[in-house]
Design an enzyme around this catalytic site. Structure first.
Site, PDB file in Angstrom:
ATOM      1  N   SER A 258       0.269  -1.201  -6.992  1.00  0.00           N
ATOM      2  CA  SER A 258       0.376  -0.904  -5.559  1.00  0.00           C
ATOM      3  C   SER A 258       1.586  -0.005  -5.339  1.00  0.00           C
ATOM      4  O   SER A 258       2.335   0.298  -6.275  1.00  0.00           O
ATOM      5  CB  SER A 258       0.528  -2.199  -4.769  1.00  0.00           C
ATOM      6  OG  SER A 258       1.826  -2.720  -4.981  1.00  0.00           O
ATOM      7  N   LYS A 259       1.775   0.381  -4.108  1.00  0.00           N
ATOM      8  CA  LYS A 259       2.881   1.281  -3.735  1.00  0.00           C
ATOM      9  C   LYS A 259       4.234   0.783  -4.254  1.00  0.00           C
ATOM     10  O   LYS A 259       5.123   1.577  -4.538  1.00  0.00           O
ATOM     11  CB  LYS A 259       2.959   1.396  -2.211  1.00  0.00           C
ATOM     12  CG  LYS A 259       1.859   2.247  -1.631  1.00  0.00           C
ATOM     13  CD  LYS A 259       2.292   3.710  -1.526  1.00  0.00           C
ATOM     14  CE  LYS A 259       1.129   4.600  -1.184  1.00  0.00           C
ATOM     15  NZ  LYS A 259       1.066   5.826  -1.932  1.00  0.00           N
ATOM     16  N   ARG A 260       4.344  -0.546  -4.340  1.00  0.00           N
ATOM     17  CA  ARG A 260       5.592  -1.154  -4.830  1.00  0.00           C
ATOM     18  C   ARG A 260       5.988  -0.606  -6.202  1.00  0.00           C
ATOM     19  O   ARG A 260       7.153  -0.526  -6.546  1.00  0.00           O
ATOM     20  CB  ARG A 260       5.384  -2.660  -5.012  1.00  0.00           C
ATOM     21  CG  ARG A 260       5.929  -3.520  -3.928  1.00  0.00           C
ATOM     22  CD  ARG A 260       5.673  -4.982  -4.200  1.00  0.00           C
ATOM     23  NE  ARG A 260       4.433  -5.305  -4.885  1.00  0.00           N
ATOM     24  CZ  ARG A 260       4.367  -5.783  -6.116  1.00  0.00           C
ATOM     25  NH1 ARG A 260       5.465  -5.989  -6.809  1.00  0.00           N
ATOM     26  NH2 ARG A 260       3.210  -6.073  -6.660  1.00  0.00           N
TER      27      ARG A 260
ATOM     28  N   GLU B 243      -0.137  12.521  -5.412  1.00  0.00           N
ATOM     29  CA  GLU B 243       1.318  12.347  -5.530  1.00  0.00           C
ATOM     30  C   GLU B 243       1.794  12.780  -6.923  1.00  0.00           C
ATOM     31  O   GLU B 243       2.888  13.305  -7.072  1.00  0.00           O
ATOM     32  CB  GLU B 243       1.702  10.889  -5.284  1.00  0.00           C
ATOM     33  CG  GLU B 243       1.467  10.419  -3.855  1.00  0.00           C
ATOM     34  CD  GLU B 243       1.805   8.947  -3.686  1.00  0.00           C
ATOM     35  OE1 GLU B 243       3.001   8.630  -3.568  1.00  0.00           O
ATOM     36  OE2 GLU B 243       0.865   8.121  -3.697  1.00  0.00           O
TER      37      GLU B 243
END
Ligand code: GLU
Length: 475
Positions: A245-247, A255
């Site tokens: 995840s983004k974490r 990106e």
């Protein structure tokens, strides 16, 4: 076609356009692409846009861009699942006509009451419609949904190429809705009809869809259609063993593009992420196409490792073709919002490429090293390298320059001149190289001074050295 004639390989990537291209989705697309491309098959793209509230054209665009960046070209047109709604409904009606599906008139309240009662009795809350076997003559004139007649005994076995045989008890399957009361088809039906009509031979997708496979098989079986080969791949985890995840850092394919990872390195890394071929870490696209198979996909989730990604990207940059790399860097500068290169800079970059490729893990590293060829005079040294242009260093440059004036401009000769100078002056080469880097590039992290001099040529090199030796404002 006889029963033992192998079917042509057709794979597909079927993203829901509700956000961006997640790196996990990109890997799914890549696996499908590799499988098809390695077998002379087709790789199709279907946008699963039936959820009108959540699907956006921007998300579809992001998916297409991400795939284009990764070089995952698909065959034929992009297929919109939503546009096939009529055909999906048609299949539900066929099942209805064949007695394999039925009209269910139960209201939401009735279904809820059924569940509450089952719960109170400690029984399974799976809904059993009272309409399953009711004769059409006894149907009311009221809204209905169309449900499939799920098998009630025995097991459904999903033969999965990654997970092995997965057995689901049929008494755990309900009579799934195929058409809602407004006549629109449900997603699960759309997937099966599309995969069948697109002649998809292999469904390679995330294992979060494994449960769906059992329900989808009901439709295949009811229609008498061949079930595709299933391969449900484990999701990607972060380095802490939790779902990526983004974490953990960037999760969107674009990106990584903006961070300046080369597409070939990204493909190599994503291919290795959850799939292996012996101990091979670095491989080319051609090798990946040749080697990729479903047997090499691991059963447990792979962990995303930035170090490995960078390492592979570095190797791909090092062995890339200069012209292709130049084009990829120009594209990278465009997506990262940097100034486009002038023709002179682009030419210089190409010329310098062989001495820039080594040890660059991503494009920003390479561009930093290319400063010498992207800048024009006067070269303005950055803070660190300006320390190498103090009075003593300028004196060294002053003394050296005449030796280079009439030198023949080849590597061996330049090495002889510079080494000879250091010997005569009894100084270490570093004492000369630091000021030269500052003069030629205005930076301290640069290719070797010889590489820079050879790329820049004699006139430009001498002009830079002379200017640095006697800057206009020198005291
Ligand atoms: N649309 C689904 C998703 O984005 C994939 C469905 C499938 O591959 O069958 O997760």
């Amino acid at each position: 076609m006889s029963a033992d004639t192998p079917k042509a390989v057709v794979t597909r990537f079927a993203p829901s356009p509700t956000g961006y291209l997640h790196i996990g989705g990109a890997r799914t697309a890549l696996f499908n692409w590799l499988y098809a491309r390695g077998r002379g098959g087709k790789f199709l793209l279907r946008i699963e846009d039936t959820d009108r509230a959540r699907s956006t054209p921007e998300a579809t665009k992001a998916i297409l861009q991400g795939m284009a960046w990764l070089g995952l070209d698909h065959d034929g047109d992009v297929i919109s699942q939503f546009e096939g709604a009529k055909r999906h409904a048609e299949v539900a009606h066929e099942l209805l006509a064949a007695g394999k599906a039925y009209k269910c008139f139960s209201t939401q309240d009735e279904i809820q009451a059924f569940r509450d009662a089952a719960k109170a009795e400690g029984k399974s809350t799976l809904f059993h419609s009272p309409w399953r076997d009711v004769d059409a003559a006894d149907h009311p004139d009221a809204p209905y949904v169309v449900r499939i007649k799920a098998p009630q005994t025995g097991n459904t076995i999903i033969k999965d190429e990654v997970q092995g045989d997965v057995t689901i008890r049929n008494d755990q399957l309900d009579d799934m809705v195929l058409l809602r009361s407004d006549g629109t088809p449900v997603y699960m039906l759309a997937v099966v009809v599309d995969d069948h009509d697109m002649e998809v031979s292999h469904v390679i997708r995330g294992d979060d869809h494994l449960n769906n496979a059992a329900r989808q098989m009901m439709i295949y079986n009811a229609m008498g259609w061949d079930v595709p080969v299933w391969a449900h791949i484990p999701l990607i985890f972060g380095n802490d063993g939790k779902k990526l995840s983004k974490r953990h850092g960037a999760t969107g394919a674009e990106e990584y593009q903006v961070m300046g990872y080369p597409a070939a390195g990204m493909r190599n890394y994503l291919t290795r992420l959850g799939w292996s071929h012996g101990d091979d870490e670095f491989f080319t696209d051609a090798q990946a196409r040749e080697w990729f198979d479903l047997g090499g996909i691991g059963k447990s989730p792979a962990r995303f490792d930035f170090k490995k990604l960078e390492n592979l990207c570095g190797q791909h940059i090092a062995q890339a073709d200069s012209a292709a790399l130049q084009q990829e860097i120009i594209a990278y500068l465009a997506v990262s919002g940097a100034q486009p290169l002038t023709q002179k800079q682009a030419d210089g970059l190409f010329k310098a490429m062989p001495c820039l490729q080594e040890r660059a893990k991503k494009f920003p590293d390479l561009i930093e090293k290319a400063t010498f060829v992207l800048s024009s005079r006067p070269i303005v040294p950055d803070e660190k390298s300006s320390k190498n242009l103090d009075k003593v260093s300028r004196g060294i440059l002053n003394e050296l320059t005449p030796h280079l004036q009439n030198a023949s401009w080849g590597r061996e000769n330049l090495e002889a001149v510079l080494n000879g100078y250091c010997e005569t002056k009894d100084i270490k080469f570093g004492k000369l190289a630091g000021p030269m880097r500052a003069a030629l590039a205005g930076r301290s992290a640069t290719p070797s001074v010889f590489d820079m001099m050879l790329v820049l040529g004699q006139d430009e090199s001498l002009a830079r050295l002379t200017e640095a030796a006697a800057p206009a404002d020198a005291s």
